[in-house]
Design a protein around this motif. Structure first.
Motif: not given
Length: 415
Positions: A224, A227-230, A318, A321, A323, A337
């Motif tokens: 989690q 997956v939110a990190l660029s 995730t 979310a 990709d 991810t």
């Protein structure tokens, strides 16, 4: 006959150690093979500066021609699209014939890019084998080519200026004087050597590391977070762990080297540049170990995630979310991810390996101590080199510098 080396020591360097009576050049080659170019006298490094930078300068000049050809093909492609467009029109001329110069320039760019390292290697070999005057001419010609060729061959306004190429030539000279090329060659040999000896380290470290890291890999929280990190943030997180690894390796290795220098007796203390070189060799060797180990851990977790974490499980972790891979990862059978998680755990594993080298006596004895022993052999090689220079100066009748008379007197007393 000397006693055999302990079983934990690595294989000897490819270049055999010269005898004490060898010429100074043999000792200089030996020091470069040990990754200690700054141990060579500054006057000797200045003497060989142009011949030793010839190969790299020539390779860069040819690579600049490859970039120029690629830039020219891009300009022609832009002009081609502006003139003919991309819509089908039966009245316009043959598109293949019109685009033939673009294809030829692309082929030329690829050929020059492939030829650049080969030509640089050949130029360096020639510069080291011909007489000194010819070697000086080869080095000077290569530097002039590096300065002039990119400025001449680029046709667009965004090409390098004369100031840019002069700066590149200055960097080549400074890097050659500092022995960067010798360190790169030593690092390449070290990578080959470490690849052949990775088995014992992996068998010793990886199972213990997996006990802790596997639970983290199968935790939903890390998925989690990642997956939110660029990608810039992911690189920043990995960079922090890499910086901590380098800092930890540098501090622990500095303490080991300082202890060895306190026990080493010499009448000529190390110069600051020599101290940096002595510290840099075991630090680089340890970091090479850590980088290879991290690459192995990354491949392991990517494979494990591919077979053990299906898309449905990743979606639940995730919250949908995840990709799909794109860009350089396009077409690969795993998610972005998973790649980020594997990269983060690989960087953490390298940090863990550096911590084990600092805190575990068994690991230190098995994997770190051989590198310190190499530094000790390098210090002995430095003393042999300085003795060879004194003998050469005495035979040539050169005027001794300050402190040389005392060292000559001690050398005569030793035999």
């Amino acid at each position: 006959m000397p006693a055999s080396a302990p079983s934990h020591e690595p294989a000897p360097v490819p270049t055999p150690a010269p005898t004490p009576a060898s010429r100074p050049r043999a000792h200089e080659d030996h020091l470069r093979a040990l990754g200690l170019p700054m141990m060579i006298a500054p006057s000797a490094r200045l003497r060989d500066l142009l011949p030793r930078c010839a190969g790299f300068a020539a390779g860069l000049a040819v690579f600049g021609m490859a970039v120029a050809a690629l830039d020219r093909s891009n300009d022609l492609a832009v002009a081609f699209l502006e003139e003919f467009g991309i819509d089908d029109d039966p009245t316009r001329p043959d598109l293949f014939a019109a685009s033939e110069p673009i294809i030829e320039l692309l082929a030329l760019a690829i050929a020059l890019a492939v030829a650049a390292p080969v030509l640089g290697w050949l130029t360096g070999k020639v510069a080291r084998r011909v007489p000194r005057a010819a070697a000086f001419a080869v080095g000077l010609g290569s530097l002039l080519a590096l300065v002039v060729v990119p400025v001449v061959v680029f046709s667009s306004q965004d090409g390098p200026t004369l100031g840019d190429t002069l700066l590149a030539a200055a960097l080549v000279l400074v890097g050659t004087y500092a022995g960067v090329g010798s360190l790169v060659r030593w690092s390449a040999r070290r990578v080959r050597r470490e690849l052949g000896t990775m088995g014992p380290m992996v068998a010793r470290v990886l199972p213990i590391l997996m006990l802790a890291v596997l639970f983290l890999f199968f935790s939903a929280e890390i998925w989690q977070v990642m997956v939110a990190l660029s990608w810039p943030r992911t690189v920043a997180v990995i960079g922090v762990m890499v910086a901590l690894t380098v800092l930890l390796v540098g501090i622990t290795t500095r303490d080991d080297i300082r202890h060895e220098l306190q026990q080493w007796s010499t009448d000529t203390p190390l110069r600051p540049a020599e101290r940096v070189n002595v510290l840099l060799v075991p630090v680089l060797a340890t970091l090479i170990q850590a980088a290879l180990f991290a690459a192995l851990v990354f491949a392991f977790f990517v494979f494990l995630g591919w077979i053990a974490v299906p898309e449905a499980t990743e979606a639940r972790w995730t919250f949908g979310a995840g990709d799909n891979p794109d860009g350089l990862l396009l077409g690969l059978p795993f998610s972005v991810t998973l790649v980020r998680v594997a990269l983060t755990l690989a960087a953490f594993s390298a940090l863990n390996l550096a911590a084990a080298a600092a805190s575990d006596p068994a690991h230190h004895t098995r994997f770190v101590r051989p590198m310190i022993d190499e530094v000790v052999r390098g210090l002995d090689a430095r003393e042999a080199y300085r003795a060879a220079r004194l003998r050469s100066a005495a035979r040539g009748g050169a005027a001794p510098r300050r402190g040389d008379e005392e060292r000559r007197r001690q050398l005569r007393q030793r035999g």
